[in-house]
Structures are given as structure tokens and as C-alpha cells.
Design an enzyme around this catalytic site. Structure first.
Site, PDB file in Angstrom:
ATOM      1  CG  ASP A  64     -34.059  -1.366  47.851  1.00  0.00           C
ATOM      2  OD1 ASP A  64     -33.752  -0.214  47.495  1.00  0.00           O
ATOM      3  OD2 ASP A  64     -33.240  -2.176  48.323  1.00  0.00           O
TER       4      ASP A  64
ATOM      5  CB  CYS B 299     -30.177  -1.264  51.444  1.00  0.00           C
ATOM      6  SG  CYS B 299     -31.472  -0.177  50.926  1.00  0.00           S
TER       7      CYS B 299
ATOM      8  CG  ASP C 283     -25.700  -0.698  41.746  1.00  0.00           C
ATOM      9  OD1 ASP C 283     -24.673  -0.890  41.070  1.00  0.00           O
ATOM     10  OD2 ASP C 283     -25.753   0.093  42.722  1.00  0.00           O
TER      11      ASP C 283
ATOM     12  CG  HIS D 211     -30.127   0.993  44.742  1.00  0.00           C
ATOM     13  ND1 HIS D 211     -29.241   1.420  45.686  1.00  0.00           N
ATOM     14  CD2 HIS D 211     -29.360   0.521  43.712  1.00  0.00           C
ATOM     15  CE1 HIS D 211     -28.004   1.218  45.261  1.00  0.00           C
ATOM     16  NE2 HIS D 211     -28.053   0.679  44.056  1.00  0.00           N
TER      17      HIS D 211
ATOM     18  CG  ASP E 117     -26.775  -1.630  46.916  1.00  0.00           C
ATOM     19  OD1 ASP E 117     -27.942  -2.007  47.111  1.00  0.00           O
ATOM     20  OD2 ASP E 117     -26.279  -0.633  47.463  1.00  0.00           O
TER      21      ASP E 117
HETATM   22  N1  LIG Z   1     -30.506  -1.090  48.013  1.00  0.00           N
HETATM   23  C1  LIG Z   1     -30.268   0.142  48.393  1.00  0.00           C
HETATM   24  N2  LIG Z   1     -29.053   0.509  48.721  1.00  0.00           N
HETATM   25  N3  LIG Z   1     -31.307   0.982  48.399  1.00  0.00           N
HETATM   26  C2  LIG Z   1     -31.221   2.332  48.790  1.00  0.00           C
HETATM   27  C3  LIG Z   1     -32.179   3.113  47.986  1.00  0.00           C
HETATM   28  C4  LIG Z   1     -31.932   4.531  48.183  1.00  0.00           C
HETATM   29  C5  LIG Z   1     -32.717   5.403  47.261  1.00  0.00           C
HETATM   30  N4  LIG Z   1     -31.896   5.897  46.191  1.00  0.00           N
HETATM   31  C6  LIG Z   1     -33.274   6.536  48.088  1.00  0.00           C
HETATM   32  O1  LIG Z   1     -32.663   7.539  48.265  1.00  0.00           O
HETATM   33  O2  LIG Z   1     -34.319   6.441  48.635  1.00  0.00           O
END
Ligand SMILES: NC(=[NH2+])NCCC[C@H](N)C(=O)O
Length: 370
Positions: A250, A355, A199, A248, A121
Site C-alpha cells: 500500500d 495501514c 502479511d 506491504h 497487516d
Molecule cells: N500496511 C502497512 N503497514 N503499510 C506500510 C508500508 C510501509 C512500506 N514498507 C514503506 O516503507 O513505505
């Protein structure tokens, strides 16, 4: 090859930082740490990004250490993940353990820290450059400091080390009336355009083409800042996501190799992808296997699509959580070699394999895949 090009190649091969995409053969990776983790603050930019139950529980305990019953199983899984990466021949680099409970302040606000579970991040790699991103969570303001020994070492060995302007994170950056959109309502974000913030994990890289989703931690000015910073050699494309609380990319969309995209069918409408991605094969992520363990379900900072938060070792091998049997099987059907690694407890600290890591060196050169 002309002189210039061959010199460039020599520098890239020697540089400890050299990564242009998500799939070239992985040589070195930073893996996060859990020691010193502190429950994040109850600032609205934090709570709006965390599932309701976890956000409520965490708000009550903000600033305290995460309890042992959460740290211990996650630490065991993390140790297993590091050992697996090393057994695959990957160099694993770790940040310092720091006390994230320590209070810090700017002229405008004060906060305690959070943790360094997710190097994905806070830093972005473009070739031999490693860039510290201007993060919107006040409790993550000094997070890159735990990586400074690594960053200084990379710098001494030839990497370019940069940072975006440190944001002020004053009240002007956050919409005081923000509430999450209800089903059917148009998307909206908590961030104003007061200053650039982003981020790193809202971006993914495919050589000269970089993709981003706007989110509750990445605003339009942040994307513009990076676009201008990277200059003519790169193109940044925005991807529309239907996620109501985006933070994010991913768990929404990730490339698995040139011409292959893994998408979350709930958040991505393939017809709305940027034109240049329309020629790529779209691999639709299977429905995540439900997580029935109540503690895991309540403590997770993430949504169910963490099943997609995989890590490519190269164009064939991919690390997947064995709980997600649908994803394991689907990966095999698509011709990949999934490597199982149990990691569900890490979700309480913000993510899974993608992550928890930052791939700093992959064997390969800067290319255009479009
Ligand atoms: N690179 C990261 N920290 N990714 C986490 C993604 C989490 C995303 N907001 C979810 O709840 O699914």
C-alpha cells in the site's frame, strides 16, 4: 435471481463482515490503537524492513515502550482520524488496549510484542470471511489476539473466521546471509520457502481478482497457500515491484475504483503489470512533499511514499494527509474529493490511513471487474 443467489445476498447484507474491494461505500472499519505500543525487536526480518536510521535507533531500544514524545502527537492524530470517520457515518471498531511489552515464547524462540497500530497487516477480508494471516515478524506473533473480542463478535453475528497455519518462525525461514540489494542488483528477499508466511497488507482486492507483491514478509509459499485456500472463485495475480525492501503493497500500488490504479512510479513499471491490469487507467502518484521535521524523518518506520497510503470512503471521497499537497491537488484533478486529515506522526508506528485500518464492511457484492 434464483433462490440461491437471493439467499446469498440476504446473508451478505446481514453479515457484519462484507467487503470485496477497496472502494465500495465504507460502512464499518477497524482502526488500530497505540496504547501499549512497544519498540519492535531487532530480529533481521524487522530491521531489514525499516529505514536505516529508524532501524538503528529502534535496535538500541528494542523491547522498551515507545517514548511519550512519539506516542502523544500520534495519539492526537489518531483521535482526529477516528472522529473524522465517525462524522462521515462510518462505524469505527477498536481493538483492546493490550500490554505489548509482555514477553512470550514458543519452543524455539521468545520475543516481546510490538503494537496494534496496523490492523491492515494481520487480517484479510474476503466477502464474509476474515482471515488471520501468518506473519513473519516474531514480535507480531500474537498481534491478532488484541482483535479477538471483535473477531468473536463478528463470528457470533455470522462471519466466517479463519486463520492460516501458525508459522514456526524458526531460523530456517530466514536467509542468514541476506543483505538488502544495492542499486542495480536483482531483488532478493530475506525469507526462504521453509513454510508459508504472508502479511495481509501485501495484498489488495478487486472483487474476484486479488493482487499481491512478494516481499520480506510474504513468500511464494504464502501466496500459494492463500490461492489454494480461496479456491476457484478467486484469482491471485502477482505484481512486480522494484522496491528494494518491499513490505506491504500500500505504498506501491492501490486501486481507487474499477478501472483505476494509483501507482508509485519509482517501484512500478506499468509495462510489467499483469496483463489484466493493462486496460486499467494508470494514475501516477505525484512526488511526495518532503517532510522536513527532523524527528518525524528519523522516527518514521516507512518510506516517503506513505503519501499514497490513502483510504477510500467510496468511489469519490478519499482521506489524504494535507501535508501532501501534491497528492491533494492531484486527487482533485483526477475527479476525487480529498478529505484532509493530519497523520504524519503515525508513520513511527508503521503507516498511515490504509495501514491503520481494516475495512470490514463495504456496501457491495462480489464482482469481476475484468
Ligand atoms: N500496511 C502497512 N503497514 N503499510 C506500510 C508500508 C510501509 C512500506 N514498507 C514503506 O516503507 O513505505
Amino acid at each position: 435471481m434464483n433462490m440461491h443467489a437471493s439467499m446469498g445476498a440476504a446473508i451478505a447484507a446481514d453479515c457484519p463482515v462484507n467487503s470485496h474491494n477497496e472502494w465500495d461505500p465504507l460502512e464499518e472499519i477497524i482502526v488500530g490503537r497505540l496504547e501499549g505500543s512497544t519498540i519492535p525487536s531487532d530480529h533481521p526480518v524487522v530491521t531489514c524492513n525499516i529505514p536505516g536510521m529508524a532501524a538503528r535507533a529502534q535496535s538500541l531500544a528494542a523491547g522498551f515502550r515507545f517514548p511519550k514524545f512519539m506516542i502523544e502527537p500520534a495519539q492526537q492524530e489518531l483521535d482526529g482520524f477516528v472522529a473524522l470517520l465517525e462524522s462521515l457515518g462510518v462505524t469505527v471498531t477498536r481493538p483492546d488496549a493490550v500490554n505489548h511489552k509482555a514477553k512470550f515464547s514458543t519452543p524455539h524462540w521468545s520475543s516481546r510484542g510490538f503494537c496494534n497500530s496496523c490492523p491492515r497487516d494481520s487480517m484479510l477480508v474476503f466477502g464474509d470471511e476474515i482471515l488471520e494471516t501468518p506473519m513473519a515478524w516474531p514480535c507480531r506473533y500474537f498481534e491478532t489476539h488484541s482483535y479477538r473480542p471483535i473477531l468473536k463478535d463478528y463470528f457470533k453475528r455470522g462471519a466466517r473466521w479463519t486463520s492460516a497455519p501458525k508459522p514456526q518462525l524458526t531460523d530456517e525461514l530466514f536467509d542468514p546471509d541476506f543483505t538488502l540489494p544495492e542499486k542495480g542488483e536483482p531483488l532478493r528477499y530475506i525469507l526462504t520457502e521453509f513454510e508459508p508466511v504472508f502479511d495481509a497488507a501485501d495484498f489488495f482486492r478487486c472483487g474476484r481478482d486479488i493482487f499481491v507483491t512478494r516481499s520480506n514478509v510474504t513468500n511464494a509459499m504464502g501466496i500459494d497457500w492463500l490461492r489454494r485456500h480461496l479456491g476457484e472463485g478467486y484469482r491471485i495475480h502477482e505484481i512486480k515491484s522494484r522496491c528494494p525492501n518491499p513490505m506491504h503493497i500500500d505504498t506501491t500500488i492501490l486501486p481507487l475504483g474499477p478501472g483505476r490504479l494509483l501507482i508509485n512510479p519509482e517501484y512500478i513499471d506499468p509495462d510489467e503489470l499483469p496483463d489484466i491490469l493493462k486496460k486499467w487507467d494508470i494514475l501516477v502518484a505525484p512526488e511526495p512533499d518532503p517532510i522536513n521535521d527532523r524527528i518525524l524523518a528519523i522516527t518514521s518506520m516507512c518510506g516517503k511514499w506513505l503519501s499514497m497510503n490513502i483510504l477510500m470512503i467510496d468511489e469519490k471521497r478519499v482521506i489524504v494527509d494535507p501535508h501532501h499537497t501534491n497528492m491533494m491537488r492531484q486527487m482533485e484533478k483526477w475527479g476525487y474529493e480529498p478529505i484532509p486529515c493530519s497523520f504524519l506522526h503515525y508513520a513511527a508506528f508503521g503507516g498511515a490511513f490504509h495501514c491503520a485500518t481494516l475495512d470490514v464492511r463495504r456496501r457491495g457484492t462480489l464482482e469481476s471487474y475484468f
